[in-house]
Design a protein around this motif. Structure first.
Motif, PDB file in Angstrom:
ATOM      1  N   GLU A   1     -25.279 -49.024 -43.020  1.00 47.13           N
ATOM      2  CA  GLU A   1     -26.737 -49.241 -42.604  1.00 47.13           C
ATOM      3  C   GLU A   1     -27.587 -49.642 -41.726  1.00 47.13           C
ATOM      4  N   GLU A   2     -26.634 -50.803 -40.839  1.00 47.27           N
ATOM      5  CA  GLU A   2     -27.558 -51.592 -40.135  1.00 47.27           C
ATOM      6  C   GLU A   2     -26.314 -51.995 -39.070  1.00 47.27           C
ATOM      7  N   ARG A   3     -26.474 -52.707 -37.808  1.00 44.58           N
ATOM      8  CA  ARG A   3     -25.836 -53.804 -37.387  1.00 44.58           C
ATOM      9  C   ARG A   3     -26.444 -54.690 -36.550  1.00 44.58           C
ATOM     10  N   ARG A   4     -26.030 -55.626 -36.419  1.00 48.89           N
ATOM     11  CA  ARG A   4     -26.305 -56.445 -35.235  1.00 48.89           C
ATOM     12  C   ARG A   4     -26.411 -57.119 -33.531  1.00 48.89           C
ATOM     13  N   LEU A   5     -27.197 -56.818 -33.213  1.00 52.04           N
ATOM     14  CA  LEU A   5     -26.364 -56.753 -31.432  1.00 52.04           C
ATOM     15  C   LEU A   5     -27.125 -58.134 -30.806  1.00 52.04           C
ATOM     16  N   ILE A   6     -26.088 -59.160 -30.123  1.00 52.82           N
ATOM     17  CA  ILE A   6     -26.863 -59.853 -29.192  1.00 52.82           C
ATOM     18  C   ILE A   6     -27.846 -59.371 -28.570  1.00 52.82           C
ATOM     19  N   GLU A   7     -28.706 -61.208 -28.600  1.00 49.01           N
ATOM     20  CA  GLU A   7     -29.317 -61.077 -27.302  1.00 49.01           C
ATOM     21  C   GLU A   7     -29.192 -61.086 -26.239  1.00 49.01           C
ATOM     22  N   GLU A   8     -29.888 -60.732 -24.912  1.00 45.38           N
ATOM     23  CA  GLU A   8     -29.745 -60.392 -23.809  1.00 45.38           C
ATOM     24  C   GLU A   8     -30.134 -62.245 -23.545  1.00 45.38           C
ATOM     25  N   GLY A   9     -28.523 -62.543 -22.240  1.00 46.32           N
ATOM     26  CA  GLY A   9     -28.367 -63.512 -22.172  1.00 46.32           C
ATOM     27  C   GLY A   9     -28.025 -64.460 -22.363  1.00 46.32           C
ATOM     28  N   ARG A  10     -26.981 -64.102 -23.803  1.00 41.45           N
ATOM     29  CA  ARG A  10     -26.576 -64.655 -24.998  1.00 41.45           C
ATOM     30  C   ARG A  10     -24.749 -64.218 -24.963  1.00 41.45           C
ATOM     31  N   PHE A  11     -23.853 -64.817 -24.887  1.00 41.62           N
ATOM     32  CA  PHE A  11     -22.160 -63.426 -24.653  1.00 41.62           C
ATOM     33  C   PHE A  11     -21.675 -64.237 -25.957  1.00 41.62           C
ATOM     34  N   THR A  12     -19.960 -63.501 -26.199  1.00 42.65           N
ATOM     35  CA  THR A  12     -19.170 -63.924 -26.913  1.00 42.65           C
ATOM     36  C   THR A  12     -19.058 -65.069 -27.194  1.00 42.65           C
ATOM     37  N   SER A  13     -19.119 -66.544 -26.001  1.00 42.24           N
ATOM     38  CA  SER A  13     -19.270 -67.770 -26.555  1.00 42.24           C
ATOM     39  C   SER A  13     -19.991 -68.042 -27.253  1.00 42.24           C
ATOM     40  N   ASP A  14     -20.907 -67.951 -27.147  1.00 41.99           N
ATOM     41  CA  ASP A  14     -21.966 -68.561 -27.576  1.00 41.99           C
ATOM     42  C   ASP A  14     -22.023 -68.248 -29.096  1.00 41.99           C
ATOM     43  N   LEU A  15     -21.828 -67.652 -29.316  1.00 44.33           N
ATOM     44  CA  LEU A  15     -22.030 -66.644 -30.949  1.00 44.33           C
ATOM     45  C   LEU A  15     -20.464 -67.936 -31.848  1.00 44.33           C
ATOM     46  N   CYS A  16     -19.329 -67.378 -30.919  1.00 45.92           N
ATOM     47  CA  CYS A  16     -18.635 -69.105 -30.918  1.00 45.92           C
ATOM     48  C   CYS A  16     -18.582 -69.569 -31.120  1.00 45.92           C
ATOM     49  N   THR A  17     -19.309 -70.335 -29.766  1.00 49.13           N
ATOM     50  CA  THR A  17     -19.600 -71.960 -30.493  1.00 49.13           C
ATOM     51  C   THR A  17     -20.394 -71.789 -31.613  1.00 49.13           C
ATOM     52  N   ASP A  18     -21.122 -70.641 -31.468  1.00 43.65           N
ATOM     53  CA  ASP A  18     -22.473 -71.610 -33.611  1.00 43.65           C
ATOM     54  C   ASP A  18     -21.634 -71.098 -34.675  1.00 43.65           C
ATOM     55  N   ALA A  19     -20.422 -70.003 -34.919  1.00 41.64           N
ATOM     56  CA  ALA A  19     -19.261 -70.152 -36.059  1.00 41.64           C
ATOM     57  C   ALA A  19     -18.860 -71.835 -35.935  1.00 41.64           C
ATOM     58  N   ALA A  20     -18.390 -72.026 -34.682  1.00 46.00           N
ATOM     59  CA  ALA A  20     -17.644 -73.394 -34.636  1.00 46.00           C
ATOM     60  C   ALA A  20     -18.556 -74.194 -35.112  1.00 46.00           C
ATOM     61  N   ARG A  21     -19.272 -74.613 -34.832  1.00 45.36           N
ATOM     62  CA  ARG A  21     -20.042 -75.795 -35.116  1.00 45.36           C
ATOM     63  C   ARG A  21     -20.525 -76.119 -36.653  1.00 45.36           C
TER      64      ARG A  21
END
Ligand code: ACO
Length: 329
Positions: free
Chosen positions: A44-64
């Motif tokens: 139905e919908e999907r989420r997209l990363i914000e400008e200026g953020r990268f895969t490593s930022d998402l991984c870092t948040d999940a890791a913390r």
């Protein structure tokens, strides 16, 4: 009866970007409809990363989040494995950026490229390193920003993919809880059914390669679908056999979230009713390597996986690759 597990999942975490792209938004971008996407995929919908953020930022948040859930510090980690096909740069590994961000100074860090099966490949590697006593605490992350590799003028692919990351912290088993089995497999004869032609050394960046759209995911959807139904069913059946489990002993099936019809076929093959299948595909679409760890984290936080319960995870992706794992919490 399943053999004694080597490793267990001590903590989980996930990072979901804030931008929402709905089926109705896509109707304005390509010749598609909300009804077609729901009916053929379940999304139905999907989420997209914000400008200026990268895969490593998402991984870092999940890791913390996973470290906090596990009650560990980043310095306790011996290894960081990031499963991704959408790393920040050509090299080094996205895992090295995560290592820097969290300050995991004692860890070895590397990436695994097995598309949607990547997280379960990582889990399998972590289990082997912990089983051999070479590592004690391993962080396994699946993280993707597929939106940066998606052609939003190609209706065959752009309706499917989303961004996100999920992570687990693995540690030696405390006895009963832990990984009851893992299996990984691949068939490179089908490598070009689902791939991104640029920007490796075969098609380095150039005006021509960009004009040809080599920076985008290419997929033979119908053929991938057929292969996925077979491979997911077989990988799930094999892990039950390997772990000595019957379908009745599976409390929750956590399949890769690519297509509701593939998920239903896999559940049917295992004779697992849909009430015991975790599905969040409608909200996030296919987030490739991130899909299973995000689902696992959500399932735990929703109270759908409690102590003593067994989950079976199964994935399929580009390569073609497939993988499965059974785990008792
Ligand atoms: N909206 C409307 N029509 C569409 C769309 C769309 N978004 N996309 C395709 N169509 C059309 C096609 O052009 C085709 O039209 P035609 O019959 O006139 O040629 C028709 O719909 C049917 O196309 P199919 O490809 O046969 O549709 P199908 O039912 O197979 O669904 C889908 C397509 C959803 C892509 C499906 O094949 C699928 O899910 N495949 C598996 C994808 C997958 O699981 N990938 C896994 C790993 S991803 C990774 O590793 C990164």
């Amino acid at each position: 009866m399943a053999s004694k597990p080597h490793s267990m999942i001590l903590g989980t975490g996930a990072a979901i970007p804030g931008r929402v792209l709905t089926n109705h938004d896509l109707e304005k971008m390509v010749d598609t409809s909300d009804a077609w996407i729901r009916e053929r995929t379940g999304i139905e919908e999907r989420r997209l990363i914000e400008e200026g953020r990268f895969t490593s930022d998402l991984c870092t948040d999940a890791a913390r989040m996973a470290l906090s859930d596990a009650g560990l510090q980043a310095v306790d980690l011996d290894m960081i494995i990031v499963a991704t096909i959408s790393g920040d740069v050509g090299f080094p590994a996205t895992a090295c950026y995560v290592q820097k961000n969290i300050g995991a100074i004692n860890a070895a860090a590397f990436d695994v490229s097995a598309a949607c099966s990547g997280f379960l490949y990582g889990l399998s590697i972590a289990d082997a390193f912990i089983g051999s006593a070479a590592c004690r605490h391993v962080l396994v992350i699946g993280g993707e920003t597929l939106s940066r590799m998606t052609d939003y003028s190609d209706r065959n692919t752009c309706v499917l993919f989303g961004d996100g990351a999920g992570a687990v912290v693995m540690t030696p088993s405390n006895g009963r809880a832990g990984l009851l089995g893992t299996m990984i497999g691949s068939d490179g004869r089908y490598a070009d059914l689902l791939y991104m032609p640029g920007f490796g050394t075969k098609n380095p960046p150039s005006l021509e390669s960009v004009k040809a759209g080599y920076q985008f995911i290419k997929m033979e959807g119908r053929e991938v679908f057929k292969q996925a139904v077979t491979a997911m069913g077989e990988a799930a059946t094999r892990i039950l056999h390997q772990a000595g489990l019957s379908s009745d002993q599976v409390d929750l099936l956590i399949p890769h979230q690519a297509n509701l019809r593939i998920i239903e076929a896999t559940a049917k093959k295992l004779s697992i009713p849909m009430e015991r299948v975790f599905i969040n595909l409608a909200k996030y679409g296919n987030t490739s390597a991130a899909s299973i760890p995000i689902a696992l984290d959500e399932a735990r936080r929703m109270g759908r996986l409690n102590q003593g319960q067994v989950a079976v995870m199964v994935a399929f992706g580009g390569g073609l690759t497939w993988a499965s794992a059974a785990v008792r919490f």
